[in-house]
Design a protein around this motif. Structure first.
Motif, PDB file in Angstrom:
ATOM      1  N   GLY B 187      -0.633   6.551   5.779  1.00 39.15           N
ATOM      2  CA  GLY B 187      -0.110   6.924   4.472  1.00 39.15           C
ATOM      3  C   GLY B 187      -0.270   5.877   3.383  1.00 39.15           C
ATOM      4  O   GLY B 187      -0.054   6.162   2.214  1.00 39.15           O
ATOM      5  N   ASP B 188      -0.620   4.639   3.764  1.00 44.56           N
ATOM      6  CA  ASP B 188      -0.686   3.560   2.781  1.00 44.56           C
ATOM      7  C   ASP B 188      -1.790   3.799   1.762  1.00 44.56           C
ATOM      8  O   ASP B 188      -2.946   3.990   2.126  1.00 44.56           O
ATOM      9  N   SER B 189      -1.421   3.742   0.494  1.00 45.21           N
ATOM     10  CA  SER B 189      -2.462   3.825  -0.521  1.00 45.21           C
ATOM     11  C   SER B 189      -3.400   2.629  -0.361  1.00 45.21           C
ATOM     12  O   SER B 189      -2.969   1.524  -0.074  1.00 45.21           O
ATOM     13  N   SER B 191      -5.633   2.562   1.934  1.00 40.67           N
ATOM     14  CA  SER B 191      -6.098   2.579   3.324  1.00 40.67           C
ATOM     15  C   SER B 191      -6.866   3.865   3.601  1.00 40.67           C
ATOM     16  O   SER B 191      -6.397   4.940   3.267  1.00 40.67           O
ATOM     17  N   ARG B 226      -2.036  13.163   9.706  1.00 34.83           N
ATOM     18  CA  ARG B 226      -1.427  13.612   8.447  1.00 34.83           C
ATOM     19  C   ARG B 226      -2.159  14.836   7.895  1.00 34.83           C
ATOM     20  O   ARG B 226      -3.368  14.986   8.075  1.00 34.83           O
ATOM     21  N   ALA B 270       5.090  13.365   4.823  1.00 36.55           N
ATOM     22  CA  ALA B 270       6.266  12.500   4.806  1.00 36.55           C
ATOM     23  C   ALA B 270       5.766  11.111   5.172  1.00 36.55           C
ATOM     24  O   ALA B 270       5.354  10.882   6.301  1.00 36.55           O
TER      25      ALA B 270
END
Lengths: 153, 514
Positions: B187-189, B191, B226, B270
């Protein structure tokens, strides 16, 4: 149909998310009426099903437009003009996030990162991701989405 | 042309490449090649994203690259000898392997990315695939755990916990049922390495999970992917079927008597589900609420059973480690950070992409020698490393070697290796505010410091920027960060103060609005 979906997936351990995904895939959202059927089918309290639906950004309890247009608002896109793109998109569509155009064609949403950070800024429509977005490209994309609907009328 | 060997033209199906037009290029190429002995192969991305769509042709000299290609370029490229790998066209980049950005990397985990068709199992095996699993089938669980320990591999998801030690705990915990869970909730922007890997070399992940299963005695695996990655989903589903067909998954794998299978599960937007205990809750069909630790997932994880939860890159690295030996991995790196790190260059850079290198490269080298400086041509000002919970690093610290411990000394984190560059137009008070707002939006709500602290954080930053009781509010923000950092249940609330404090510490002028 909801009951069939539940029946076909209930054997899976932790079946609730797969069930909700399948319902949203088929109906476009998770209808209010489905909640009780899901709860009964999976032997869960109604409150728990509600709780799960409301926890995840992905599940929607109301119908959305034919196209869901999502703008990435995470840091990499911000560094490449994402904030300006967000403003432009809202203006162009006359929508705030989670709103749908009057003709039910487009729902605008934001998303936190599409994993396309090397081609920022990014937008997603359905399952298609568009990178290196600019106001011009966004405008063209929206016009393209609108075109078939106008012809169909 | 009958009898001529087939010429292979590669056009990536990687979602990043497709996001900038690779699908249309593939279609145009397919059409143009209809009556020739050339075919289009859909590979993954090499990770040189500013050159995407990157088209390659196989020649006796090696693969020759052209990019970035648009559908309109196809006819001209063919006229000017693309099929022979001719260098005349202005988009020709020469031999792919000789492009400095790629040539200077140390691709271990990503050795096959962009090279092979991700859904060609035979090709995967020809370039070293399933060698690790075959070796693993001759070893005991303890021998496998030792091999991973000896490699020095630490969790690539961000927490950097030694993978072998986690596996040892699961191996040592007796249970009827154990699980391998792959955390693919990247989820990390900034990445995108997990996504690239799953789309370019999905079998490497599946093989790594199978090896993990053999090591700890688990016969069931889950990939928690995700929802934002529809292409990875499609490719992984197909790769799992291939592996099952050829008995690399399922019962009695390759006649060994050992069994292992993998089910793909999809997240539902999430960010918190990237936290391992929230991920397990979600897999069990509940809200993604963080569980207090102990118990560790390694002892009581999925459905209460001992569970290995590893990131995509950790598991893919295991495949390399078993194929080439722990030593081949351990020998590169610095200090306690062994092996390679796939850095992801993103944001405002001229040459964004994936750069896999041994630990120890400096941030400045990554930004300029690889990244090529800012895309806009304006001076770079701040760089966020390690996702939305990572520090904003000012230029005075760009000579830091990229290593877990060196970053920690700067009160920064390496995390998942995402690097987002901002040019001088960035307003760091907005970035600090975003960090708090992001936490407020994505907090699971279980603990108070994270749930309420993040909302208060937004308010206090607004007060500071509007010069309302400035000094008292700066002090309040510091206090709030202290509380969130020390008292939150997990890294979400615990690390949100990192970007906020770094912005305030290194760029205080941005918080002084007149």
């Amino acid at each position: 149909m909801v009951a069939d979906i539940v029946a076909s997936l209930k054997h899976k351990p932790g079946a609730l998310l797969p069930v909700l995904h399948e319902i949203q895939r088929q109906f476009g959202h998770v209808p209010e009426e489905a909640v009780e059927l899901i709860a009964r089918g999976l032997d869960l309290p109604i409150a728990e099903v509600h709780g799960v639906i409301s926890f995840y950004h992905y599940f929607s309890t109301s119908p959305r437009g034919r196209h869901v247009v999502e703008i990435c608002r995470a840091e990499s896109c911000q560094a490449m003009g994402g904030r300006e793109l967000e403003l432009f998109a809202k203006q162009k569509l006359g929508l705030n996030y989670s709103e749908t155009t009057a003709d039910q064609q487009i729902t605008l949403e934001f998303v936190h990162c599409l994993g396309n950070c090397a081609c920022s800024p990014s937008v997603r429509v359905g399952t298609q991701i568009y990178g290196r977005m600019s106001s011009e490209r966004f405008e063209a994309l929206i016009d393209e989405l609108g075109a078939p609907a106008l012809e169909a009328r | 042309m009958a009898g001529d060997p087939q010429i292979k033209i590669y056009v990536p199906r990687d979602s990043g490449a497709v996001s900038v037009g690779a699908e249309d290029v593939a279609l145009a190429m397919d059409r143009a090649l209809a009556d020739t002995n050339a075919t289009v192969v859909r590979n993954g991305s090499r990770g040189l994203y500013w050159l995407e769509p990157l088209v390659e042709v196989e020649t006796d000299r090696g693969r020759v690259a052209y990019g970035p290609v648009t559908p309109g370029d196809v006819a001209g490229l063919l006229e000017q000898g693309l099929l022979q790998g001719a260098p005349t066209h202005s988009l020709c980049l020469g031999l792919t392997d000789q492009i400095p950005y790629l040539k200077n990397q140390q691709r271990l985990t990503f050795a096959r990315a962009g090279v092979i068709d991700p859904l060609n199992l035979e090709e995967y095996c020809e370039v070293g695939g399933y060698r690790g699993l075959r070796r693993a089938l001759t070893m005991t669980g303890q021998e496998l755990v030792e091999e991973v320990k000896n490699s020095g591999l630490r969790g690539r998801g961000g927490a950097a916990f030694p993978t072998g030690i986690k596996w040892q705990t699961v191996l040592n915990t007796p249970a009827r049922q154990k699980y391998i869970v792959c955390n693919a909730d990247e989820g990390d922007s900034g990445s995108f390495a997990d996504r690239l890997q799953m789309e370019a070399d999905p079998l490497a992940l599946i093989e790594g999970m199978t090896i993990a299963g053999l090591a700890v005695g688990a016969d069931q695996g889950y990939i928690y992917l995700r929802e934002e990655y529809p292409t990875a989903l499609e490719i992984l589903e197909a790769a799992l079927s291939l592996a099952r067909e050829k008995n690399y998954l399922g019962g009695n794998i390759l006649g060994s008597g050992k069994s292992f299978d993998v089910e793909l599960r999809i997240g539902a937007r999430a960010y918190i589900c990237g936290e391992e205990t929230a991920l397990l809750e979600s897999l069990e069909g509940r809200r993604g609420m963080v569980r207090p630790k102990p118990p560790l997932p390694a002892m009581a994880g999925l459905f209460g059973q001992p569970t290995v939860v590893n990131n995509v890159l950790s598991l893919s690295s295991v495949t390399f480690i078993l194929a080439e030996g722990a030593q081949a991995y351990q020998v590169v790196g610095m200090g306690r950070s062994r092996g390679t790190m796939p850095f992801q260059l993103a944001g405002n850079l001229k040459h964004p992409g994936l750069v896999e290198l041994a630990f120890g490269v400096t941030l400045r080298e990554l930004l300029y020698e690889y990244g090529g400086g800012s895309n806009t041509g304006l001076p770079l000002r701040a760089v966020q490393v390690g996702g939305p919970l990572g520090a904003y690093i000012p230029e005075s610290q760009w000579d830091v070697p990229m290593d877990y411990e060196a970053m920690a000394e700067l009160r920064a984190v390496l995390g998942h290796g995402g690097i987002v560059a901002f040019d001088e137009r960035v307003d760091m008070s907005e970035q600090a505010r975003f960090a708090m707002a992001f936490c407020a939006d994505e907090s699971c709500g279980k603990c108070t410091p994270c749930r309420i602290g993040s909302t208060r954080g937004v308010e206090v930053i607004d007060h500071i920027c509007s010069n309302r009781d400035r000094e008292a509010n700066v002090k309040l923000l510091e206090d709030l960060c202290e509380t969130m950092g020390k008292a939150s249940l997990c890294a979400m609330g615990g690390m949100t103060p990192i970007p906020v404090r770094s912005a305030l510490r290194h760029f205080p002028e941005d918080f002084q609005k007149s």
